[in-house]
Every structure is written in structure tokens, then in C-alpha cells.
Design a protein around this motif. Structure first.
Motif, PDB file in Angstrom:
ATOM      1  N   LYS A 145       0.828  -1.286  -0.089  1.00  0.00           N
ATOM      2  CA  LYS A 145      -0.048   0.000   0.011  1.00  0.00           C
ATOM      3  C   LYS A 145       0.823   1.161   0.027  1.00  0.00           C
ATOM      4  N   CYS A 184      -3.703  -4.708   6.569  1.00  0.00           N
ATOM      5  CA  CYS A 184      -2.718  -3.928   7.278  1.00  0.00           C
ATOM      6  C   CYS A 184      -2.802  -2.500   6.472  1.00  0.00           C
ATOM      7  N   ARG A 185      -2.566  -1.447   7.544  1.00  0.00           N
ATOM      8  CA  ARG A 185      -2.372   0.114   6.675  1.00  0.00           C
ATOM      9  C   ARG A 185      -1.191   0.829   7.788  1.00  0.00           C
ATOM     10  N   ARG A 186      -0.582   0.049   7.915  1.00  0.00           N
ATOM     11  CA  ARG A 186       0.621   0.749   9.053  1.00  0.00           C
ATOM     12  C   ARG A 186       1.632   1.762   8.460  1.00  0.00           C
ATOM     13  N   CYS A 187       1.875   1.521   6.991  1.00  0.00           N
ATOM     14  CA  CYS A 187       2.596   2.687   6.305  1.00  0.00           C
ATOM     15  C   CYS A 187       1.751   3.791   6.107  1.00  0.00           C
TER      16      CYS A 187
END
Ligand code: SF4
Ligand code: SF4
Length: 298
Positions: A145, A184-187
Motif C-alpha cells: 500500500k 494492514c495499513r501501518r505505512c
């Protein structure tokens, strides 16, 4: 054994010996690439998008695209011994990767040519084909992402190089099929400037620190956005769980913290001995001095 099988074996042996990722795929244009690149094209990408998708424009009769992923080199920049520091990202602080990656591909090509004749062209950040698209198609990893190629085995701290060949060679198995970012969307959450927004996969270059720190002139808002970044940014990669702390390629990918005072007063000779040898050197001394001054005045 067929010619294609023999060539693939030589490629795979090379990647094991040289500790690099390697994949090879057919040269038909990559599906969906124009969408991922989005409407915002960084000014450094001088050619129109559709010219960057078709290998035939660079090698008539191309049948395969080989991609390698080479881990970042260790930092060559002097660590600060006090005072305010500027961050130089892990991709840019080591030996300039263009020569290193091109050298590896040339070596591999020579090994292949000892056995079989073919025509080829090597491309390393040449502004021609979209390397990341081909790296994914060749199986080096999946699209993150954060718009970076993530290898499930090695993470994302690597440079990409391509070789187009007029010989038909393909991976025997999909290397990273079926793996993705999932929920996941940590970035996206870690990006300090909001360059990654929504559900990710599209990067607003005009807000990305990798672009801003290379830009020749900055307005007030852009200067503010630099924060402590002198050249490049690793935040969206450091946040990624596939870059596992302790793994070899992540440990190699050390960013540098250099003295802003030193950079702001750096002379040509010091620049030649330090930054010029790294991937941060191509933009020249003035851009680095400018960023250092912008940060020191705040
Ligand atoms: S490099 Fe930095 S600024 Fe650019 S998208 Fe990643 S976290 Fe955001
Ligand atoms: S941080 Fe999560 S969402 Fe971002 S690239 Fe890595 S796995 Fe994908």
C-alpha cells in the motif's frame, strides 16, 4: 534440458550466490499499471506513462523481462558528532546503487552469453520501463500500500534492476503469489505528510519526502514538511511488518544522521568524498545545502 531451462538455472544459481532476489516473466505489458501510477507523475519521470509500459520500445523482439532486487549498501556518510542532524534514508546513504546493480546484471548477462546467444538491454533507474511494475510481474514481491515492492522473504529494502531479453525464459513457480497487505495499513498511518491516503496504493508525489528532498526549490509549506529529513524518507518502509527487525537486509539498510551544520557549509571537495559516492549525490550539492539551511532556520 531446453535453452530456457538452462538459462533459468544459471539465473537462479546467480541469485543464490550473490544474495539477490531474481525473477523473470514474459514481456507482454503489465496489466493495471497505468492505474497504479495514477494521474500524478513525478517530474523526474520524463516520459509519458504508456511509453514506460512496453518493453518492445526498448528492445525490439523482447520476449522476457528479468528483474533483480539488490539489498541496500551500508552507509558511507559520516555520523554526526553532535548538534542538529538531518536524516538521509537507507536507500541513499550507501554506495550509489546504479553502478552496483548494473554491474551485477552485466555479470549475469556475460555468464548467460557463455552458453547461449541472445540480445538484451539492461535498465537501472533509466527513466524507461516502470521497474516496480516489472519486479512484481517477475515475482520479486507484491505491491505494498506504500507503493513499494515488498518481498515476503526479504522485506522492501532493495533496489531493482531489469534486463530485457529476446529469449523466452519464465519462472518455474510463482514466487510470491497470493500474498498481499490484507487489512494492514501501518505505512499509511506512519507517513508523516499524508502522501499515502485512503486505502493506499496511490502515492501523492507532491507530498512525498522522497520527492520534496530532491526538489530544487521549496515553498514555505514544503520546507515545513521536511521535518528532519535531509534526503529521502523510510517511514512507510520501517513501519512495514515484512521488514522484520534483525533480518539481514533490514539490518544493512541503515539510514544516516548527518550534521546539518556540516552539510550547510560543505565544500565541493567534501561533497565529492561523501555524498557524491552515494545515491544521494546525483541531485548535487546545492539541493542538500538548501535543505540543511531550511531546517536550521526553523
Ligand atoms: S517515503 Fe515518507 S513521505 Fe513518502 S510516502 Fe513513504 S512515509 Fe510518506
Ligand atoms: S505496512 Fe502493511 S499495508 Fe503497508 S506495505 Fe507493509 S504490509 Fe502493506
Amino acid at each position: 534440458m531446453t535453452k530456457a531451462e538452462e538459462m533459468l538455472d544459471i539465473m537462479l544459481d546467480f541469485s543464490k550466490e550473490r544474495d539477490c532476489l531474481l525473477g523473470v516473466c514474459g514481456a507482454e505489458p503489465v496489466e493495471g499499471a497505468a492505474f497504479r501510477v495514477g494521474g500524478r507523475k513525478p517530474p523526474f519521470a520524463s516520459r509519458p506513462i504508456d511509453e514506460r509500459l512496453d518493453p518492445q520500445l526498448y528492445l525490439k523482439g523482447a520476449k522476457s523481462v528479468l528483474a533483480i532486487g539488490v539489498p541496500f549498501g551500508e552507509s558511507l556518510l559520516p555520523a554526526s558528532d553532535g548538534g542538529r542532524t538531518g536524516y538521509v534514508c537507507s536507500m541513499a546513504s550507501g554506495e550509489d546503487y546504479h553502478g552496483r546493480v548494473k554491474g551485477m546484471l552485466t555479470e549475469l548477462r556475460d555468464m548467460l552469453l557463455e552458453k547461449h546467444g541472445f540480445r538484451s538491454i539492461i535498465l537501472v533507474d533509466s527513466g524507461a520501463l516502470l521497474e516496480k511494475e516489472w519486479a512484481v510481474k517477475a515475482g520479486l514481491g507484491f505491491w505494498g500500500k506504500n507503493c513499494i515492492v515488498v518481498s515476503p522473504g526479504k522485506g522492501s529494502f532493495f533496489n531493482i534492476g531489469l534486463m530485457l531479453l529476446d529469449a523466452a525464459v519464465k519462472n518455474r513457480h510463482a514466487i510470491s503469489g497470493g500474498i498481499s497487505c490484507g487489512s494492514c495499513r501501518r505505512c499509511i498511518d506512519a507517513c508523516p505528510t499524508g502522501a499515502l491516503s485512503g486505502d493506499g496504493y496511490i502515492l501523492d508525489y507532491s507530498r512525498c519526502l522522497s520527492y520534496l528532498t530532491q526538489k530544487k526549490t521549496l515553498d514555505e509549506e514544503e520546507e515545513e514538511m521536511l521535518g528532519g529529513h535531509l534526503y529521502g524518507c523510510d517511514e512507510c518502509q520501517r513501519a512495514c511488518p515484512w521488514n522484520k527487525p534483525g533480518s539481514t537486509w533490514v539490518e544493512k539498510a541503515k539510514a544516516a544522521h548527518v550534521s546539518l551544520e556540516w552539510v550547510s557549509r560543505m565544500g565541493e571537495e567534501e561533497f565529492e568524498m561523501t555524498f557524491k559516492r552515494t545515491s544521494a549525490g546525483w541531485r548535487g550539492i546545492e539541493t542538500l545545502r538548501r535543505s540543511a539551511w531550511s531546517m536550521l532556520k526553523r
